[in-house]
Structures are given as structure tokens and as C-alpha cells.
Write a protein that holds these residues in place. Structure first.
Motif, PDB file in Angstrom:
ATOM      1  N   ALA A   1       0.763  -1.126   0.000  1.00  0.00           N
ATOM      2  CA  ALA A   1       0.205  -0.043   0.101  1.00  0.00           C
ATOM      3  C   ALA A   1       0.888   1.347   0.038  1.00  0.00           C
ATOM      4  O   ALA A   1       0.559   2.413  -0.804  1.00  0.00           O
ATOM      5  N   VAL A   2       1.764   1.337   0.663  1.00  0.00           N
ATOM      6  CA  VAL A   2       2.862   2.314   0.817  1.00  0.00           C
ATOM      7  C   VAL A   2       3.553   2.382  -0.136  1.00  0.00           C
ATOM      8  O   VAL A   2       3.795   3.805  -1.006  1.00  0.00           O
ATOM      9  N   ALA A   3       3.894   1.578  -1.093  1.00  0.00           N
ATOM     10  CA  ALA A   3       4.573   1.572  -2.415  1.00  0.00           C
ATOM     11  C   ALA A   3       3.825   2.183  -3.491  1.00  0.00           C
ATOM     12  O   ALA A   3       4.216   2.696  -4.337  1.00  0.00           O
ATOM     13  N   ALA A   4       2.366   1.773  -3.444  1.00  0.00           N
ATOM     14  CA  ALA A   4       1.563   2.130  -4.377  1.00  0.00           C
ATOM     15  C   ALA A   4       1.261   3.712  -4.244  1.00  0.00           C
ATOM     16  O   ALA A   4       0.782   4.273  -5.506  1.00  0.00           O
ATOM     17  N   ALA A   5       1.466   4.263  -2.986  1.00  0.00           N
ATOM     18  CA  ALA A   5       1.451   5.723  -2.922  1.00  0.00           C
ATOM     19  C   ALA A   5       2.818   6.371  -3.366  1.00  0.00           C
ATOM     20  O   ALA A   5       2.667   7.741  -3.387  1.00  0.00           O
ATOM     21  N   GLY A   6       3.773   5.608  -3.786  1.00  0.00           N
ATOM     22  CA  GLY A   6       4.771   6.247  -4.267  1.00  0.00           C
ATOM     23  C   GLY A   6       5.869   6.670  -3.157  1.00  0.00           C
ATOM     24  O   GLY A   6       6.653   7.656  -3.406  1.00  0.00           O
ATOM     25  N   ILE A   7       5.674   6.174  -2.024  1.00  0.00           N
ATOM     26  CA  ILE A   7       6.650   6.512  -0.867  1.00  0.00           C
ATOM     27  C   ILE A   7       7.504   5.285  -0.408  1.00  0.00           C
ATOM     28  O   ILE A   7       7.205   4.205  -0.776  1.00  0.00           O
ATOM     29  N   PRO A   8       8.764   5.816  -0.516  1.00  0.00           N
ATOM     30  CA  PRO A   8       9.844   4.585  -0.513  1.00  0.00           C
ATOM     31  C   PRO A   8       9.830   3.922   0.999  1.00  0.00           C
ATOM     32  O   PRO A   8       9.690   4.207   1.752  1.00  0.00           O
ATOM     33  N   VAL A   9       9.625   2.583   0.438  1.00  0.00           N
ATOM     34  CA  VAL A   9       9.433   1.839   1.459  1.00  0.00           C
ATOM     35  C   VAL A   9      10.009   0.322   1.556  1.00  0.00           C
ATOM     36  O   VAL A   9      10.495  -0.253   0.518  1.00  0.00           O
ATOM     37  N   GLU A  10      10.213  -0.282   2.743  1.00  0.00           N
ATOM     38  CA  GLU A  10      10.785  -1.555   2.543  1.00  0.00           C
ATOM     39  C   GLU A  10      10.580  -2.495   3.989  1.00  0.00           C
ATOM     40  O   GLU A  10       9.925  -1.927   4.767  1.00  0.00           O
ATOM     41  N   ILE A  11      10.676  -3.749   3.933  1.00  0.00           N
ATOM     42  CA  ILE A  11      10.625  -4.667   5.167  1.00  0.00           C
ATOM     43  C   ILE A  11      11.945  -4.622   5.578  1.00  0.00           C
ATOM     44  O   ILE A  11      12.965  -5.291   4.875  1.00  0.00           O
ATOM     45  N   SER A  12      11.964  -4.322   6.847  1.00  0.00           N
ATOM     46  CA  SER A  12      13.434  -4.448   7.497  1.00  0.00           C
ATOM     47  C   SER A  12      13.433  -5.610   8.562  1.00  0.00           C
ATOM     48  O   SER A  12      12.525  -6.160   8.960  1.00  0.00           O
ATOM     49  N   GLN A  13      14.771  -6.178   8.503  1.00  0.00           N
ATOM     50  CA  GLN A  13      14.890  -7.766   9.071  1.00  0.00           C
ATOM     51  C   GLN A  13      15.325  -7.071  10.712  1.00  0.00           C
ATOM     52  O   GLN A  13      15.909  -8.261  11.549  1.00  0.00           O
ATOM     53  N   THR A  14      15.824  -6.140  10.938  1.00  0.00           N
ATOM     54  CA  THR A  14      16.296  -5.621  12.245  1.00  0.00           C
ATOM     55  C   THR A  14      15.827  -4.517  12.696  1.00  0.00           C
ATOM     56  O   THR A  14      15.986  -3.281  11.916  1.00  0.00           O
ATOM     57  N   ALA A  15      15.348  -4.392  13.815  1.00  0.00           N
ATOM     58  CA  ALA A  15      14.932  -2.995  14.503  1.00  0.00           C
ATOM     59  C   ALA A  15      16.122  -2.512  15.366  1.00  0.00           C
ATOM     60  O   ALA A  15      16.012  -1.641  16.136  1.00  0.00           O
ATOM     61  N   GLY A  16      17.227  -2.851  15.486  1.00  0.00           N
ATOM     62  CA  GLY A  16      18.290  -2.673  16.016  1.00  0.00           C
ATOM     63  C   GLY A  16      18.494  -3.056  17.532  1.00  0.00           C
ATOM     64  O   GLY A  16      17.760  -4.085  17.901  1.00  0.00           O
ATOM     65  N   THR A  17      18.857  -2.698  18.351  1.00  0.00           N
ATOM     66  CA  THR A  17      19.115  -3.159  19.814  1.00  0.00           C
ATOM     67  C   THR A  17      19.038  -1.941  20.818  1.00  0.00           C
ATOM     68  O   THR A  17      19.613  -2.166  22.131  1.00  0.00           O
TER      69      THR A  17
END
Length: 217
Positions: free
Chosen positions: A123-139
């Protein structure tokens, strides 16, 4: 009810776009007919989880989006997994810097987001906003809050939740010579992810899209 959280500034910054975006998204969701609330969390390990737990108890949400700043990233990052470790590169706003400490001593090693992360990404990509699935939220505190959220929701039925990182704002990015994103675009992304978790009549959507969004490293 949709609950969004953002953080106070940290690390020498005077603003945190996660909080500004959370407030704008909550307003947009209310305008669209949803019940929505935004709560600011302190950038402090234990205290952030306490404020979050209190907010969930008071608001009794159906969907929870916790949002944090990831300066240097260029895309809205929908996080997949929270891990049971605090390992601070810099102190939090209370001067605390845990190293290799569990978020919860007897907790599981990790929790997965229960948001429809692929549908939200689409949905975010369809709105033209750069988006990704991230595999780490840090520590740091973001991961602490993400883990705490999923630990809270593990004891509740009928609630979906997860964590989203946003880049620096455009002003911060210019100041640091790093990628930045308009706060309005961040807010639109949050709104789209939240609504992706709901059906057209406002009840919880079950399942997710099956899309490739993995990483090689």
C-alpha cells in the motif's frame, strides 16, 4: 481503536519525526472515520515500555503502530522481528546504556510483528513512498519498545501490532548530509499500514499478502 506511538528527540536531535508523523497519522485516521490516538514515548529503555503498557491498557486498541527514527535509512522500514536484547551504542535520555541485557529475562528470543507487513508495504509503495521490510529493529530503545509491545500483545486477543522506523525528516537529512523524508509522507505511510490491518468495515483483517521482500544480508 488505532494506537500510534512516537518518540521524543534523542541523540542530540531537537526533533523526532516519528512523533510528528504519529500525530499527523492519528489525525488523518480520525478524519477517515477511525478512532485513533497518538502517545509520545520517552527515549528511555524501561520507562518507554511502562508508558506503552499504560497506553495500551487505557486505549484498548485493536491495532498498535509504534514508530521510531532511524537516521540514515532512506525508506520507511516496516519491521519484521523484535529480539530480546538491549545493547546500547549510546546512552538513552536517562543516561542508561545496557549492554547484552534481555528486554525480559524469561522472555522468548524474539517476536514477529503481527501487522500485515507485506500488505502494508504494498500500500505504501503504491502511494509512491519509499518503503521496505526491515529484518532488524536494532538493539536500542526502538527494539526494546517493539519487543515490549509484542510481549504485551501476546497476552491479548484480537490486537495486531508492530513497529515502523522512519528516516530523518528532510530538514534533519539536509543538516546531516543523509537521506530524509517529508513528515507528511511518513504520516501517509503510517496511515496506510494501519488501514491495511483493517477490513473495509473496520474489523481486523486476517492474513497477509505473499510478496518477496527478504534480504541477502
Amino acid at each position: 481503536m488505532i494506537l500510534l506511538t512516537g518518540f521524543e528527540p534523542f541523540g542530540g536531535e531537537t526533533v523526532n519525526p516519528s512523533w510528528a508523523a504519529a500525530q499527523l497519522a492519528a489525525a488523518a485516521l480520525r478524519s477517515a472515520g477511525h478512532d485513533a490516538a497518538a502517545v509520545e514515548l520517552p527515549c528511555v529503555f524501561e520507562r518507554s515500555a511502562e508508558v506503552l503498557r499504560s497506553a495500551v491498557g487505557q486505549v484498548k486498541p485493536t491495532v498498535v503502530l509504534c514508530v521510531g527514527q532511524a537516521g540514515g535509512r532512506s525508506k520507511v522500514s516496516i519491521e519484521r522481528v523484535a529480539i530480546n536484547v538491549d545493547d546500547a551504542r549510546i546512552p538513552d535520555n536517562a543516561g542508561t546504556a545496557p549492554i547484552d541485557q534481555p528486554v525480559r529475562t524469561d522472555g522468548p528470543a524474539a517476536y514477529f510483528s503481527t501487522l500485515p507487513i507485506k500488505a502494508g508495504m504494498a500500500a505504501v509503495a503504491a502511494a509512491g513512498i519509499p518503503v521496505e521490510i526491515s529484518q532488524t529493529a536494532g538493539t536500542y530503545v526502538c527494539n526494546h519498545v517493539f519487543y515490549a509491545l509484542m510481549d504485551i500483545l501476546a497476552g491479548l486477543d484480537g490486537v495486531r501490532g508492530g513497529f515502523i522506523h522512519v528516516p530523518y525528516s528532510t530538514g534533519q537529512g539536509s543538516q546531516h548530509g543523509l537521506p530524509g523524508l517529508d513528515v507528511g509522507d511518513m504520516a501517509e505511510a503510517l496511515t496506510l499500514v494501519a488501514t491495511a490491518a483493517l477490513t473495509a468495515d473496520g474489523t481486523l483483517r486476517h492474513g497477509d499478502l505473499r510478496l518477496a521482500a527478504g534480504a541477502e544480508h
